[in-house]
Design a protein around this motif. Structure first.
Motif, PDB file in Angstrom:
ATOM      1  N   ALA A  67      59.590 -35.916 -36.090  1.00  0.00           N
ATOM      2  CA  ALA A  67      60.076 -35.687 -34.820  1.00  0.00           C
ATOM      3  C   ALA A  67      59.815 -34.062 -34.385  1.00  0.00           C
ATOM      4  CB  ALA A  67      61.676 -35.660 -34.931  1.00  0.00           C
ATOM      5  N   GLU A  68      59.490 -33.281 -35.786  1.00  0.00           N
ATOM      6  CA  GLU A  68      59.294 -32.048 -35.595  1.00  0.00           C
ATOM      7  C   GLU A  68      57.811 -31.711 -34.988  1.00  0.00           C
ATOM      8  OE1 GLU A  68      59.654 -29.790 -39.305  1.00  0.00           O
ATOM      9  OE2 GLU A  68      62.165 -30.325 -39.314  1.00  0.00           O
ATOM     10  N   ILE A  69      57.043 -32.608 -35.415  1.00  0.00           N
ATOM     11  CA  ILE A  69      55.742 -32.504 -35.043  1.00  0.00           C
ATOM     12  C   ILE A  69      55.512 -33.188 -33.747  1.00  0.00           C
ATOM     13  CG2 ILE A  69      53.164 -33.576 -35.348  1.00  0.00           C
ATOM     14  CD1 ILE A  69      54.230 -33.719 -38.232  1.00  0.00           C
ATOM     15  N   ASN A  70      56.166 -34.152 -33.217  1.00  0.00           N
ATOM     16  CA  ASN A  70      56.111 -34.919 -31.864  1.00  0.00           C
ATOM     17  C   ASN A  70      57.377 -35.298 -31.537  1.00  0.00           C
ATOM     18  OD1 ASN A  70      55.339 -36.310 -29.710  1.00  0.00           O
ATOM     19  ND2 ASN A  70      53.822 -37.437 -30.773  1.00  0.00           N
ATOM     20  N   PRO A  71      58.365 -34.264 -30.812  1.00  0.00           N
ATOM     21  CA  PRO A  71      59.666 -34.453 -30.267  1.00  0.00           C
ATOM     22  C   PRO A  71      59.706 -35.735 -29.416  1.00  0.00           C
ATOM     23  CG  PRO A  71      58.915 -32.236 -30.069  1.00  0.00           C
ATOM     24  CD  PRO A  71      57.780 -33.072 -30.568  1.00  0.00           C
TER      25      PRO A  71
END
Length: 189
Positions: A67-71
């Motif tokens: 989620a941090e990389i691709n929210p």
């Protein structure tokens, strides 16, 4: 070699053309060297494997990294909510087990206290019964002693027939009363 693998695999993996899973990618190349898209796929695949093995906290950590990389990756939030539900169920199950264990311990302690109380009551009842038996024997001996003294007085007055009757009366009152037997034998002679 790594550069060739990255240049070759990256476009295909990003478009979903390859069947290579994240763990296989991670074997070829370390995660920190992967572009964000591939890194998130590797982490996502690892999270799915952890979910299958019911290792929810570790899977949640991997999904948070995704989620941090691709929210915008919606499946991440969906699986995080499923993990939260599973963890809540697990926590409820653990709490229920602890509650049952605590109740079982309380019940066992209550039963033990009841058992001790019953033992105390039993001891008290036995003590009362023993005391009553002692009192009964004492009363018997008192009666037997009174009959014996009457019989003895009659014996010394040379009234053997009445003395014999009185000595015989002492036996049913107190079978353990031995004094009268001696004189009973002398009266019969």
């Amino acid at each position: 070699k790594r550069t060739v693998v990255i240049v070759f695999l990256t476009p295909r993996l990003m478009r979903g053309e390859s069947d290579i899973r994240g763990e296989e990618i991670a074997k070829i190349l370390e995660k920190e060297y992967l572009p964000d898209g591939l890194k998130s796929r590797v982490l996502y695949d690892e999270a799915m494997d952890l979910i299958k093995r019911e290792k929810y906290p570790e899977a949640a950590e991997k999904l948070r990294q995704v989620a941090e990389i691709n929210p915008k990756y919606l499946k991440t939030q969906y699986y995080l909510s499923i993990i939260d539900e599973e963890l809540a169920k697990e926590a409820a199950r653990i709490n229920a087990e602890r509650e049952k264990e605590l109740n079982d311990k309380k019940r066992a302690e209550y039963d033990r206290q009841e058992e001790l109380s019953a033992l105390r009551r039993g001891k008290e009842e036995r003590a009362r019964a023993e005391l009553a038996e002692k009192e009964r024997r004492h009363e018997q001996n008192k009666k037997a002693n009174a009959l014996y003294n009457e019989a003895l007085a009659l014996y010394w007055d040379r009234n053997c027939e009445k003395a014999l009757e009185k000595f015989k009366e002492t036996e049913p009152v107190s079978p353990d009363y031995l004094k009268g037997r001696y004189y009973l034998g002398r009266c019969v002679k």
